[in-house]
Design a protein around this motif. Sequence first.
Motif: not given
Length: 123
Positions: A91-96
């Motif tokens: 989710k961190q990658i998608a959020k960024f």
Amino acid sequence: KALMEGRVYSKLQGDLIDAALFPIHLNLAAAANNVQEWDSAVRSCSYVLEKCDNNNSKALYRRAVAYHGKGEYDMAVADLNRAVALEPADKQIAKFLHTVKEDKAASLNKEKKVFEAMFRLPT
């Protein structure tokens, strides 16, 4: 010492050296991003991706952070798209990725307004 003497290494020895430098370069990239040394972070991540592991999502993410810091949004989006493909549950990658796309749109909007003001004819 052998590196400084310029000895020629076999392919296997070179691969072992690259593998040993792999985590060092990832850590250097993280540290460089923390102090906004974007070019250094890009170099370290590119080293990992070119010499060690072309599909390392951590290197792709950290390089995207550096590209974002430099305002190179298209490069950041490209790296993040690859990272999302490799780690779809992260989710961190998608959020960024979402943040970078928003920042790119805001940057383009700002440029548009500047150019409109520059070329606006007096009425």
